[in-house]
Enzyme design. Structure first.
Site, mmCIF file in Angstrom:
data_model
loop_
_atom_site.group_PDB
_atom_site.id
_atom_site.type_symbol
_atom_site.label_atom_id
_atom_site.label_comp_id
_atom_site.label_asym_id
_atom_site.label_seq_id
_atom_site.Cartn_x
_atom_site.Cartn_y
_atom_site.Cartn_z
ATOM 1 N N ARG A 15 75.882 34.174 17.168
ATOM 2 C CA ARG A 15 75.668 33.130 18.168
ATOM 3 C C ARG A 15 74.479 32.259 17.744
ATOM 4 O O ARG A 15 73.709 32.625 16.872
ATOM 5 C CB ARG A 15 75.368 33.761 19.535
ATOM 6 C CG ARG A 15 76.570 34.397 20.181
ATOM 7 C CD ARG A 15 76.213 35.170 21.440
ATOM 8 N NE ARG A 15 75.457 36.364 21.145
ATOM 9 C CZ ARG A 15 74.993 37.207 22.067
ATOM 10 N NH1 ARG A 15 75.193 36.969 23.340
ATOM 11 N NH2 ARG A 15 74.324 38.285 21.724
ATOM 12 N N LYS A 75 68.809 36.340 20.378
ATOM 13 C CA LYS A 75 68.342 37.730 20.403
ATOM 14 C C LYS A 75 66.820 37.799 20.280
ATOM 15 O O LYS A 75 66.166 36.830 19.874
ATOM 16 C CB LYS A 75 68.983 38.534 19.263
ATOM 17 C CG LYS A 75 70.488 38.673 19.381
ATOM 18 C CD LYS A 75 70.957 39.257 20.702
ATOM 19 C CE LYS A 75 70.689 40.735 20.849
ATOM 20 N NZ LYS A 75 71.239 41.262 22.126
ATOM 21 N N TYR A 94 66.866 36.376 24.856
ATOM 22 C CA TYR A 94 67.028 37.722 25.405
ATOM 23 C C TYR A 94 65.990 38.602 24.719
ATOM 24 O O TYR A 94 65.887 38.592 23.484
ATOM 25 C CB TYR A 94 68.406 38.307 25.056
ATOM 26 C CG TYR A 94 69.565 37.727 25.822
ATOM 27 C CD1 TYR A 94 69.650 37.847 27.203
ATOM 28 C CD2 TYR A 94 70.612 37.091 25.160
ATOM 29 C CE1 TYR A 94 70.736 37.329 27.908
ATOM 30 C CE2 TYR A 94 71.700 36.571 25.858
ATOM 31 C CZ TYR A 94 71.751 36.691 27.222
ATOM 32 O OH TYR A 94 72.817 36.190 27.920
ATOM 33 N N HIS A 96 65.034 42.109 26.330
ATOM 34 C CA HIS A 96 65.247 43.522 26.721
ATOM 35 C C HIS A 96 63.999 44.352 26.380
ATOM 36 O O HIS A 96 64.073 45.370 25.699
ATOM 37 C CB HIS A 96 66.501 44.103 26.038
ATOM 38 C CG HIS A 96 67.753 43.402 26.464
ATOM 39 N ND1 HIS A 96 68.324 43.580 27.703
ATOM 40 C CD2 HIS A 96 68.531 42.489 25.831
ATOM 41 C CE1 HIS A 96 69.400 42.814 27.816
ATOM 42 N NE2 HIS A 96 69.541 42.138 26.699
ATOM 43 N N GLU A 118 67.351 37.555 30.419
ATOM 44 C CA GLU A 118 67.980 38.585 31.249
ATOM 45 C C GLU A 118 67.266 38.836 32.576
ATOM 46 O O GLU A 118 67.847 39.474 33.455
ATOM 47 C CB GLU A 118 68.122 39.904 30.468
ATOM 48 C CG GLU A 118 66.835 40.672 30.168
ATOM 49 C CD GLU A 118 66.167 40.231 28.882
ATOM 50 O OE1 GLU A 118 66.527 39.166 28.346
ATOM 51 O OE2 GLU A 118 65.248 40.935 28.415
ATOM 52 N N ASP A 270 75.766 49.580 26.989
ATOM 53 C CA ASP A 270 74.414 49.053 26.724
ATOM 54 C C ASP A 270 73.397 49.588 27.731
ATOM 55 O O ASP A 270 72.190 49.494 27.519
ATOM 56 C CB ASP A 270 74.408 47.512 26.682
ATOM 57 C CG ASP A 270 74.887 46.892 27.974
ATOM 58 O OD1 ASP A 270 75.537 47.594 28.784
ATOM 59 O OD2 ASP A 270 74.605 45.700 28.185
HETATM 60 N N1 LIG Z 1 78.869 46.106 25.881
HETATM 61 C C1 LIG Z 1 78.596 44.823 25.985
HETATM 62 O O1 LIG Z 1 78.631 44.068 25.029
HETATM 63 C C2 LIG Z 1 78.262 44.261 27.324
HETATM 64 C C3 LIG Z 1 78.326 42.865 27.545
HETATM 65 C C4 LIG Z 1 78.048 42.380 28.831
HETATM 66 C C5 LIG Z 1 77.699 43.270 29.863
HETATM 67 N N2 LIG Z 1 77.640 44.610 29.579
HETATM 68 C C6 LIG Z 1 77.303 45.614 30.608
HETATM 69 O O2 LIG Z 1 78.390 45.793 31.502
HETATM 70 C C7 LIG Z 1 77.887 46.385 32.704
HETATM 71 C C8 LIG Z 1 78.435 45.644 33.911
HETATM 72 O O3 LIG Z 1 77.856 44.360 33.960
HETATM 73 P P1 LIG Z 1 78.205 43.302 35.121
HETATM 74 O O4 LIG Z 1 77.613 42.011 34.709
HETATM 75 O O5 LIG Z 1 79.635 43.385 35.466
HETATM 76 O O6 LIG Z 1 77.353 43.915 36.318
HETATM 77 P P2 LIG Z 1 77.545 43.533 37.867
HETATM 78 O O7 LIG Z 1 76.233 43.820 38.511
HETATM 79 O O8 LIG Z 1 78.149 42.190 38.012
HETATM 80 O O9 LIG Z 1 78.649 44.594 38.371
HETATM 81 C C9 LIG Z 1 78.427 45.970 38.458
HETATM 82 C C10 LIG Z 1 79.340 46.515 39.547
HETATM 83 O O10 LIG Z 1 79.243 47.943 39.533
HETATM 84 C C11 LIG Z 1 79.425 48.354 40.862
HETATM 85 N N3 LIG Z 1 79.018 49.746 41.032
HETATM 86 C C12 LIG Z 1 77.795 50.274 41.168
HETATM 87 N N4 LIG Z 1 77.872 51.612 41.335
HETATM 88 C C13 LIG Z 1 79.200 51.917 41.295
HETATM 89 C C14 LIG Z 1 79.938 53.110 41.420
HETATM 90 N N5 LIG Z 1 79.330 54.292 41.640
HETATM 91 N N6 LIG Z 1 81.291 53.047 41.311
HETATM 92 C C15 LIG Z 1 81.921 51.889 41.116
HETATM 93 N N7 LIG Z 1 81.275 50.710 41.003
HETATM 94 C C16 LIG Z 1 79.936 50.729 41.109
HETATM 95 C C17 LIG Z 1 78.577 47.360 41.670
HETATM 96 O O11 LIG Z 1 78.909 47.379 43.032
HETATM 97 C C18 LIG Z 1 78.946 46.063 40.963
HETATM 98 O O12 LIG Z 1 80.032 45.409 41.594
HETATM 99 C C19 LIG Z 1 76.357 46.314 32.560
HETATM 100 O O13 LIG Z 1 75.873 47.551 32.111
HETATM 101 C C20 LIG Z 1 76.149 45.263 31.502
HETATM 102 O O14 LIG Z 1 74.902 45.403 30.841
HETATM 103 C C21 LIG Z 1 77.897 45.102 28.344
#
Ligand SMILES: NC(=O)c1ccc[n+]([C@@H]2O[C@H](COP(=O)([O-])OP(=O)(O)OC[C@H]3O[C@@H](n4cnc5c(N)ncnc54)[C@H](O)[C@@H]3O)[C@@H](O)[C@H]2O)c1
Length: 371
Positions: A15, A75, A94, A96, A118, A270
């Site tokens: 990116r 990053k 970002y 972190h 973030e 993550d």
């Molecule tokens: N791997 C990657 O490249 C990558 C990229 C982007 C985001 N992410 C990660 O993905 C994850 C989700 O991000 P997001 O932006 O959707 O977050 P978000 O805050 O929009 O959504 C999280 C959801 O989880 C729900 N939740 C909480 N506890 C719960 C439970 N016990 N059971 C079911 N649902 C529950 C919340 O109510 C919320 O709706 C984060 O950890 C983020 O860092 C990873």
């Protein structure tokens, strides 16, 4: 203000922090933009396009860092970039911080003004500069499931949408936030039979209004997940509890009971992952099999779709960057509470409470340091 955009040097990071449209916006506002040679190539943006938009193309990162008042990146700076930064220079990216003392210490010692994407946070608790990457990762998660369900790639040989006379794939999504909603929409769009879990009933009510009817919405609890996972072809983990490690909602026992060669994509990896058997993987070695279930746990999924991610990211970061350039960082932070939340380090002081807590250091409220 002179704005500098170096080429990203982190492994597999393609990116870039600005697009030609962003360059134009800065130049029209009277600023100067310096871009390191070939910084945009990984996102399909040629130097010529930046140049035509008004940027100067600079040969080395060293020169970009030396001349710029504000550096915009994607990053966190890597060790080799630390010494290119100087006291009082603004760095928007970002970071972190909580995951690296080395980085935090380096920024404190060098007295850089660190504004992190973030932690920019709106009044309603939204994280506008994190959301676009969750949108990309969510949509991508459904594509990843569709790909790995194919037999040659380790899956059960089940087609997402099925065909007339044959059932579609059953896909479980745990977490109905940005990642989960986007994953569910794309999986359902491919014709899969999708079940989405969230713990927030108001969120489920809202999703009921906006999502297609081939998505079943269920309350997240151990009993319901156990029942649904047994006959699922794929599971997408998308849970987030802000500021905390992800809860392990899917246990090893549940994974053992899944159908052979089913697929899990733990997007929440993550934050430690919400599936007990997950461990971080990379784009160059994305999957492993455990208990005969294929696991995909790449920590920087959006990097695979660098061009989309660059445009999605810069759509949201540009207004903040412009505000800082136009008003100066002090006035911009004083006038914009969301941006003020993004200030983490200034003049060697930590101004973001959770990070100060992690490293047991003194916390300085933003209002005290920006006067
Ligand atoms: N791997 C990657 O490249 C990558 C990229 C982007 C985001 N992410 C990660 O993905 C994850 C989700 O991000 P997001 O932006 O959707 O977050 P978000 O805050 O929009 O959504 C999280 C959801 O989880 C729900 N939740 C909480 N506890 C719960 C439970 N016990 N059971 C079911 N649902 C529950 C919340 O109510 C919320 O709706 C984060 O950890 C983020 O860092 C990873």
């Amino acid at each position: 203000m002179i704005v500098g955009v170096p080429k990203e040097i982190k492994n597999n990071e393609n990116r870039v922090a600005i697009t030609p449209a962003g360059v134009k916006a800065f130049c029209q506002a009277g600023h100067q933009v310096l871009i390191q040679k070939s910084a945009g190539l990984g996102s399909g943006i040629e130097d010529k396009e930046y140049n035509e938009a008004g940027a100067a193309i600079i040969e080395t990162a060293k020169e970009v860092f030396e001349k710029a008042d504000m550096i915009i990146k994607v990053k966190e700076p890597l060790t080799s970039e630390y010494d290119l930064l100087r006291a009082g220079q603004i760095l928007l990216t970002y970071f972190h911080f909580a995951s690296s003392w080395e980085l935090t210490k380096a920024m404190i010692e060098r007295k850089v003004i660190c504004i992190t994407y973030e932690t920019v946070e709106t009044k309603d608790g939204g994280l506008p500069l994190l959301a676009p990457m969750s949108e990309v990762a969510g949509k991508m998660a459904a594509q990843v499931v569709a790909y790995y369900l194919a037999l040659p790639y380790g899956g059960r040989g089940v087609l997402m949408g099925g065909v007339p006379g044959v059932s579609p794939a059953k896909v479980i999504v745990v977490g109905g936030g940005t990642v989960g909603t986007n994953a569910a929409k794309v999986a359902a769009g491919m014709g899969a039979n999708v079940t989405l879990f969230d713990i927030n009933i108001n969120r489920l009510k809202y999703l009921d209004d906006i999502l297609p009817k081939n998505i079943t919405l269920l309350m997240s609890n151990q009993h319901n997940i156990e029942e649904e996972i047994k006959d699922a072809d794929a599971v997408i983990g998308a849970v987030l509890i802000p500021g905390a490690k992800a809860p392990k909602l899917i246990t090893e026992e549940m994974i053992k009971k899944m159908k052979p060669n089913s697929v899990i994509v733990d997007v929440a990896i993550d934050q430690g992952g919400c599936i007990a058997t997950s461990r971080p993987t990379s784009h160059s070695d994305p999957v492993f099999k455990l208990h005969n279930v294929l696991h995909y746990c790449v920590t920087n999924m959006p990097g695979a779709f660098s061009r989309t991610s660059t445009f999605a990211l810069t759509n949201t970061t540009l207004p903040y960057g412009l505000e800082i350039a136009n008003k100066g960082y002090k006035e911009a932070i004083k006038g914009n509470k969301a941006l003020a939340k993004g200030l983490n380090v200034i003049d060697g002081k930590l101004t973001y409470k959770p990070v100060a807590k992690v490293f047991n250091l003194k916390y300085y409220p933003v209002e005290e340091v920006i006067t």
